[in-house]
Design an enzyme around this catalytic site. Structure first.
Site, PDB file in Angstrom:
ATOM      1  N   GLU A  26      -3.947   1.362  -1.783  1.00 33.74           N
ATOM      2  CA  GLU A  26      -4.387   2.391  -1.391  1.00 33.74           C
ATOM      3  C   GLU A  26      -2.565   2.838  -0.615  1.00 33.74           C
ATOM      4  O   GLU A  26      -2.437   2.929   0.354  1.00 33.74           O
ATOM      5  CB  GLU A  26      -5.242   2.338  -0.046  1.00 33.74           C
ATOM      6  CG  GLU A  26      -5.243   4.209  -0.203  1.00 33.74           C
ATOM      7  CD  GLU A  26      -5.593   5.004   1.287  1.00 33.74           C
ATOM      8  OE1 GLU A  26      -6.477   5.373   1.838  1.00 33.74           O
ATOM      9  OE2 GLU A  26      -6.006   4.044   2.597  1.00 33.74           O
ATOM     10  N   ASP A  52      -6.278  -1.256   2.855  1.00 36.03           N
ATOM     11  CA  ASP A  52      -6.126  -0.019   3.312  1.00 36.03           C
ATOM     12  C   ASP A  52      -4.217   0.286   3.811  1.00 36.03           C
ATOM     13  O   ASP A  52      -4.311  -0.020   4.127  1.00 36.03           O
ATOM     14  CB  ASP A  52      -6.569   0.750   4.637  1.00 36.03           C
ATOM     15  CG  ASP A  52      -6.964   1.875   5.105  1.00 36.03           C
ATOM     16  OD1 ASP A  52      -7.133   2.925   4.611  1.00 36.03           O
ATOM     17  OD2 ASP A  52      -6.725   1.979   6.482  1.00 36.03           O
TER      18      ASP A  52
END
Length: 529
Positions: free
Chosen positions: A255, A204
């Site tokens: 990401e 993330d």
């Protein structure tokens, strides 16, 4: 083994947003037991791996991306033993398991942040985060002008007068990755889950861990001091060494919402990450020239570092693409304006989503499927404000509807809510219209979106042309996107407003809508040549 040999280079990976996939205990929230009960569905769909959004203990201020303990399972979802059993059960069906890791920040309920709040300014405990004195005569102004991505200031003041940095919710303090405690602990977290059989991690905010230590003021929209800093590469080289020390091709997927694709590709060199999501493709509006440009730039940038592209149409943060593609005017996506409330032709959006699915399956590289897209689900835009749970909604005082609309629990069966999601209610309300979109209903309908995905993923796995490799563009006229892949495969998608003749072929393998001699508008076809 060289980088070109990995399973992940052409895998179809299914994203499970755990709270909304399936509820095994009747409390209205998805859980590990629900996933375990639906593994046969995922195996029949034809995916190679599952990516789980965070399953760690969390106060759920940001849907689990506010982690309180990186080595446990939230009781809302189950137990660590259940997670281990689920990993083993998935492996027994030939499905690998990737889990989210959230290294940019933690929950304000994490023990380290509690320790920091209980300690003095300048203490070792506070140095794990970004605590700073405020500006102004009495320190009442934030240390700089950075804005939270969820709205408002990126700084919150504590009772002793210092401020801490949070690029997201105030309940998600950012870690200071200049601190060796942070680096050592996350390396241990990787090993903890690799030891339990996890096949990889989706990272993330992978571009945001390292900050410019000067913490300078920025112009609006400038994220340079907290995105794509050079120090990130050292971190991911260390993580890659850990991944490579385990058997079975363990993977790291980033990401990274970066404006320059060539910058993103630098993280995919053979000693760093294995793959990163192609968000330029995700946000692309429905236009043949724009799609071709994104695909070309993607393949060039990835070829330079011998990395696979990772094609994605939707995820848990963006408006579902059935809705985007059916809008009047702008059919792309931007966080700055989700275009909530824009008129949508759902039939048109569905037709285009079917064609887009065949496009992503035909491109060289990996494919990510967000749960529910195989059912053709649309964005639920009419959730009452009092039921919304995304902190984006609250921090913008309702100006930004947030992400709840793409996170509504899945419809599995039946004629009324909760549509087989569980035996209780659902943590977000489901539309009554989903009765015709359940997995049960679509399994029995030959022309359904679900049957299209099953057939496409099966053929993608069977056809030699749709493995790793290259493509060659075909010129079939304005508004037509077409390419060939060896051996003997042609893809055509008609973006124009009139039918177009099919190129020479031996057989129609499959199409997103009925096809005869001509390809209708907003339709894709796979041809054997």
């Amino acid at each position: 083994m060289g980088q070109s040999a990995g399973w992940w280079r052409s895998a179809a990976i299914y994203q499970v947003y755990l709270r909304s996939f399936a509820d095994g205990n009747g409390d209205g929230v998805g859980d590990l037991a629900g996933v375990r009960a639906r593994l046969d569905y995922l195996a029949e769909l034809g995916i190679d791996a599952i990516w789980f959004t965070p399953w760690y203990p969390s106060p759920m201020d940001d849907g689990g991306y506010d982690v309180a303990d990186f080595r446990e399972i939230d009781p809302l979802f189950g137990t660590l033993a259940e997670a281990e059993d689920l990993i083993a059960a998935a492996h027994a069906k030939g499905i690998r398991v990737i889990i989210d890791i959230v290294p940019n920040h933690c929950s304000d309920e994490h023990q380290w942040f509690a320790d920091a709040l209980a300690s003095e300014p300048g203490s070792p405990e506070r140095q794990r985060f970004w605590f700073r004195p405020g500006r102004g005569p009495d320190g009442s102004e934030p240390p700089n002008n950075w804005k939270s991505r969820f709205g408002g200031s990126a700084w919150t003041r504590v009772p002793d007068g210092e401020w801490y940095l949070h690029l997201y919710s105030s309940r998600q303090p950012d870690f200071n990755w200049d601190n060796q405690d942070i680096r050592a602990d996350f390396e241990d977290v990787l090993r903890f889950w690799f030891d339990r059989g996890v096949d990889g991690f989706r990272i993330d905010v992978a571009d945001g861990l390292v900050k410019d230590p000067r913490l300078p003021d920025v112009d609006p929209g400038d994220e340079t001091p907290f995105s794509d800093q050079e120090g990130l590469h050292e971190i991911y080289r260390s993580w890659r060494k850990i991944a490579d020390s385990y058997p079975g091709d363990r993977v790291l997927v980033g990401e990274m919402w970066l404006p320059d694709m060539s910058r993103a590709a630098r993280y995919l060199r053979r000693d760093e990450l294995h793959a990163a999501f192609n968000f330029d493709f995700l946000v692309c509006p429905w236009d043949s020239a724009r799609f071709r440009d994104v695909i070309e730039r993607t393949l060039v940038a990835h070829d330079e570092v011998d990395a696979p592209a990772a094609w994605v149409l939707s995820n848990h943060d963006v408006t579902r693409h059935v809705t985007r593609y059916g809008r009047e005017g702008d059919t792309g996506f931007a966080f700055a304006d989700r275009l909530h409330g824009t008129p949508v032709d759902r039939e048109l959006g569905t037709r285009r989503a079917r064609a887009a699915a065949l496009l992503t399956m035909a491109l060289p590289g990996g494919l990510y499927v967000y749960q529910g897209e195989e059912l053709g689900l649309w964005e639920v835009e009419d959730i009452p404000g009092e039921l919304r749970q995304d902190p984006v909604w609250a921090r913008t005082n309702g100006a930004d509807p947030g992400r709840d609309g793409c996170r509504v629990p899945l419809p599995w069966s039946g004629e009324a809510t909760p549509f087989g999601f569980g035996t209780g209610g659902t943590w977000l309300p489901q539309p009554a219209e989903w009765r015709s979109s359940t997995a049960e209903a679509q399994s029995a309908e030959p022309a359904s979106m679900l049957r299209l995905y099953r057939a496409g993923l099966r053929l993608r796995d069977e056809l030699p042309a749709l493995g790793p490799g290259e493509l060659e563009w075909l010129a079939l006229g304005e508004g037509v996107l077409a390419f060939t892949r060896d051996p003997g495969f042609t893809f055509v998608l008609n973006f124009s407003d009139a039918p177009v003749p099919l190129p020479p072929h031996r057989e129609v393998l499959m199409a997103s809508a009925p096809v005869e001699d001509e390809l209708p508008t907003d339709t894709a076809v796979w041809l054997r040549t």
